[in-house]
Write a protein that holds these residues in place. Structure first.
Motif, PDB file in Angstrom:
ATOM      1  N   LEU A  28     145.099  95.705 -31.613  1.00 39.68           N
ATOM      2  CA  LEU A  28     143.741  96.048 -31.442  1.00 39.68           C
ATOM      3  C   LEU A  28     143.987  97.963 -31.419  1.00 39.68           C
ATOM      4  O   LEU A  28     145.390  98.057 -30.420  1.00 39.68           O
ATOM      5  CB  LEU A  28     142.972  95.478 -30.953  1.00 39.68           C
ATOM      6  N   ASP A  29     143.553  98.810 -31.705  1.00 37.81           N
ATOM      7  CA  ASP A  29     143.787  99.963 -31.037  1.00 37.81           C
ATOM      8  C   ASP A  29     141.993 100.656 -31.003  1.00 37.81           C
ATOM      9  O   ASP A  29     140.899 100.188 -31.051  1.00 37.81           O
ATOM     10  CB  ASP A  29     143.412 101.097 -32.837  1.00 37.81           C
ATOM     11  N   LEU A  30     142.709 100.627 -29.623  1.00 37.54           N
ATOM     12  CA  LEU A  30     141.387 100.952 -28.272  1.00 37.54           C
ATOM     13  C   LEU A  30     140.653 101.790 -29.297  1.00 37.54           C
ATOM     14  O   LEU A  30     139.753 102.221 -28.316  1.00 37.54           O
ATOM     15  CB  LEU A  30     141.646 101.335 -27.044  1.00 37.54           C
ATOM     16  N   GLY A  31     141.094 103.341 -29.284  1.00 40.26           N
ATOM     17  CA  GLY A  31     141.048 104.384 -29.927  1.00 40.26           C
ATOM     18  C   GLY A  31     139.934 104.090 -30.988  1.00 40.26           C
ATOM     19  O   GLY A  31     139.204 104.319 -31.779  1.00 40.26           O
ATOM     20  N   LYS A  32     140.018 102.977 -32.310  1.00 38.53           N
ATOM     21  CA  LYS A  32     139.278 102.861 -33.574  1.00 38.53           C
ATOM     22  C   LYS A  32     138.663 101.672 -33.557  1.00 38.53           C
ATOM     23  O   LYS A  32     137.906 100.540 -33.874  1.00 38.53           O
ATOM     24  CB  LYS A  32     140.623 102.674 -34.473  1.00 38.53           C
ATOM     25  N   GLU A  90     136.672 100.594 -36.142  1.00 34.23           N
ATOM     26  CA  GLU A  90     136.304 101.089 -36.982  1.00 34.23           C
ATOM     27  C   GLU A  90     138.040 101.486 -38.053  1.00 34.23           C
ATOM     28  O   GLU A  90     137.851 102.790 -38.532  1.00 34.23           O
ATOM     29  CB  GLU A  90     136.155 102.370 -36.194  1.00 34.23           C
ATOM     30  N   THR A  91     138.971 100.535 -37.906  1.00 37.35           N
ATOM     31  CA  THR A  91     139.725 100.514 -38.480  1.00 37.35           C
ATOM     32  C   THR A  91     139.218 101.384 -40.553  1.00 37.35           C
ATOM     33  O   THR A  91     138.836 100.271 -40.006  1.00 37.35           O
ATOM     34  CB  THR A  91     141.051  99.873 -38.292  1.00 37.35           C
ATOM     35  N   GLY A 121     142.426  89.537 -32.842  1.00 31.12           N
ATOM     36  CA  GLY A 121     143.224  90.934 -32.026  1.00 31.12           C
ATOM     37  C   GLY A 121     143.254  90.364 -31.028  1.00 31.12           C
ATOM     38  O   GLY A 121     142.983  90.526 -29.621  1.00 31.12           O
ATOM     39  N   VAL A 122     144.728  91.593 -30.133  1.00 31.46           N
ATOM     40  CA  VAL A 122     145.368  91.107 -29.660  1.00 31.46           C
ATOM     41  C   VAL A 122     144.905  93.189 -28.508  1.00 31.46           C
ATOM     42  O   VAL A 122     145.557  93.275 -29.222  1.00 31.46           O
ATOM     43  CB  VAL A 122     146.070  90.835 -28.498  1.00 31.46           C
ATOM     44  N   LEU A 123     144.724  92.770 -27.317  1.00 32.10           N
ATOM     45  CA  LEU A 123     145.149  94.758 -27.068  1.00 32.10           C
ATOM     46  C   LEU A 123     145.511  94.424 -25.604  1.00 32.10           C
ATOM     47  O   LEU A 123     145.572  94.069 -25.142  1.00 32.10           O
ATOM     48  CB  LEU A 123     143.479  94.811 -26.870  1.00 32.10           C
ATOM     49  N   SER A 124     146.060  95.786 -25.680  1.00 32.47           N
ATOM     50  CA  SER A 124     146.808  96.118 -24.444  1.00 32.47           C
ATOM     51  C   SER A 124     147.423  97.620 -24.156  1.00 32.47           C
ATOM     52  O   SER A 124     147.617  98.226 -24.879  1.00 32.47           O
ATOM     53  CB  SER A 124     148.735  95.653 -24.117  1.00 32.47           C
ATOM     54  N   THR A 125     147.131  97.899 -23.180  1.00 30.08           N
ATOM     55  CA  THR A 125     147.138  99.311 -22.402  1.00 30.08           C
ATOM     56  C   THR A 125     147.798  99.431 -21.637  1.00 30.08           C
ATOM     57  O   THR A 125     147.385  98.230 -20.611  1.00 30.08           O
ATOM     58  CB  THR A 125     145.934 100.765 -22.834  1.00 30.08           C
ATOM     59  N   ARG A 146     129.408 106.563 -26.094  1.00 36.41           N
ATOM     60  CA  ARG A 146     130.184 105.937 -26.886  1.00 36.41           C
ATOM     61  C   ARG A 146     130.526 105.067 -25.106  1.00 36.41           C
ATOM     62  O   ARG A 146     130.898 106.167 -24.130  1.00 36.41           O
ATOM     63  CB  ARG A 146     131.276 106.843 -27.356  1.00 36.41           C
ATOM     64  N   ILE A 147     131.130 104.169 -24.586  1.00 33.58           N
ATOM     65  CA  ILE A 147     131.520 103.617 -23.832  1.00 33.58           C
ATOM     66  C   ILE A 147     133.060 103.339 -23.262  1.00 33.58           C
ATOM     67  O   ILE A 147     133.894 103.128 -24.738  1.00 33.58           O
ATOM     68  CB  ILE A 147     131.059 102.514 -23.335  1.00 33.58           C
ATOM     69  N   ASP A 148     133.731 103.536 -22.293  1.00 27.80           N
ATOM     70  CA  ASP A 148     134.961 103.448 -22.024  1.00 27.80           C
ATOM     71  C   ASP A 148     135.487 102.416 -21.202  1.00 27.80           C
ATOM     72  O   ASP A 148     135.736 101.958 -20.104  1.00 27.80           O
ATOM     73  CB  ASP A 148     135.105 105.121 -21.479  1.00 27.80           C
ATOM     74  N   ILE A 149     135.959 101.894 -22.365  1.00 23.88           N
ATOM     75  CA  ILE A 149     136.346 100.056 -22.410  1.00 23.88           C
ATOM     76  C   ILE A 149     136.591 100.057 -20.800  1.00 23.88           C
ATOM     77  O   ILE A 149     136.504  99.584 -20.082  1.00 23.88           O
ATOM     78  CB  ILE A 149     136.926  99.251 -23.037  1.00 23.88           C
TER      79      ILE A 149
END
Length: 409
Positions: A10-14, A35-36, A93-97, A374-377
């Protein structure tokens, strides 16, 4: 999901954050919209569980840690990746930052079973509603047991209502792995055949290669187990293997877990009994004024099934049998008088369940929430856990220290 399928990143920005949905001991769950580019269509709604890397790192620096926190996260996603059942989540989906890790599953707009109960007359379900939801819970637990997974945290807050009105069992934080339970002949739908036990490649290496090596199917994952006198995982193929860890939510914990005598799949049937009691009466059967009294009641008190004898009360009584060897199991549950007449092969095919919420939760997706900006996760999750206040959480879970400090009456 089979071993050859790749879990999308997953793209955090989208990801558009619509609202936080809840907080647990390990992370925050958000309602997000992907929002992709979807050819002009609105992105799908997902429930994203985000976990702070800092909170995990802080825990793994403790002397009694063996990396179980990372194992737990990997195990939870492994479960989601392996399950193929309409009453269990699919890993979307998975998310990693640098700051968080997480994963997404389908959003359930009907919220949880506790929320639905409170909308009922007198905040209790009718027998017919209980029968439907009980049947689906039996099917979900039976499937997990067929994979060798003991769920260990069945409670209304972990039972969500999907858009189609069927249940979804979520949150595998406290689950563990034993030798698989042989499914009964009359149960599992053809599209939910248990996945064979074989070593699978690490599908999550892209997300967790910097965290912890892949785990085996025998790993038990709750952090409390790392301070237990027993090994932190079970690799035996003994069909009578048990776990000796102490985990759960206090009003739903089975007697054998408090006693520390070892437990197996039967703890989930005890929890089902507590949930059915709560659906019928609006309260759990053993709640005390504090944890100590609650545990005492679990060990010694007979549940008060007020009212005339009925098949439902009889089923609850047999599920809340304190001796796990005498407790009713899946074959007897499915053949019990209360569930007599249930067509187990067609439960999941019912097109009009008792309550169908639709796509959106009116409260969560309200105009007020949409105006909050918009919330910043990352900022949100780091802010929640920066003080590491793990005890002050939604649905606080019992840890090993609680077992050590429990006084026997």
């Amino acid at each position: 999901m089979n071993a050859d399928q790749v879990v999308p990143s997953l793209d955090l920005g989208k990801l558009k954050v619509i609202s936080p949905l809840g907080r647990g001991a390990k992370g925050v769950v958000f309602l997000v919209q992907d929002e992709t580019d979807h050819n002009g269509d609105d992105g799908e709604l997902l429930a994203l569980k985000a976990i702070s890397r800092a909170s995990i790192t802080k825990k793994t620096k403790k002397k009694d840690s063996d990396g179980s926190e990372y194992k737990r996260i990997c195990f939870e996603q492994e479960v989601l990746g392996r399950c193929e059942h309409p009453l269990l989540p699919k890993l979307r989906g998975v998310l990693s930052t640098d700051n968080i890790v997480g994963y997404a599953i389908d959003y359930c707009p009907g919220r949880d079973l506790n929320y639905l109960r409170k909308k009922q007359t007198e905040k209790m379900f009718s027998d017919d509603l209980i029968r439907f939801y009980a049947a689906e819970l039996v099917l979900a637990l039976e499937y997990l047991h067929g994979l060798g997974i003991v769920y260990r945290d069945l409670k209304p807050e972990n039972v969500m209502i999907q858009e189609n009105g069927h249940l979804m069992l979520v949150d595998f934080d406290l689950s563990t792995k034993l030798s698989p339970k042989s499914p009964s002949r009359s149960t599992t739908p053809t599209n939910t055949t248990p996945i064979k036990n074989k070593k699978k490649r690490n599908k999550f290496s892209k997300l967790y290669k910097c965290c912890h090596p892949g785990i085996t199917e025998g790993d038990s994952v709750h952090p409390a187990e790392s301070v237990n006198s027993e090994p932190s995982y079970i690799t035996t193929t003994d069909p009578h293997s048990k776990s000796n860890s102490f985990v759960g939510t206090e009003e739903y914990v089975a007697p054998e877990m408090i006693q520390g005598t070892g437990h197996d799949f039967s703890v989930d049937w005890w929890c089902l009994g507590v949930v059915l009691h709560e659906m019928l009466y609006g309260t759990t059967p053993f709640r005390g004024i504090n944890r100590k009294e609650t545990f005492y009641r679990v060990l010694s008190k007979t549940p008060e099934l007020v009212g005339e004898p009925t098949p439902l009360r009889d089923l609850i009584r047999k599920l809340l049998e304190k001796d796990p060897k005498q407790r009713i199991r899946v074959a007897e549950i499915k053949g019990h008088d209360f569930l007599k007449g249930v067509d187990w092969e067609k439960v999941l095919e019912i097109s009009r369940p008792p309550y169908i919420p639709g796509r959106f939760d009116d409260d969560v997706c309200s105009e007020e929430n949409s105006k909050k900006g918009r919330i910043d996760i990352e900022d949100f999750v780091q802010g929640v856990f920066k003080e590491d206040v793990i005890g002050d959480v939604i649905g606080e879970k019992v840890d090993q220290n609680a077992a050590k400090n429990f006084l026997v009456f």
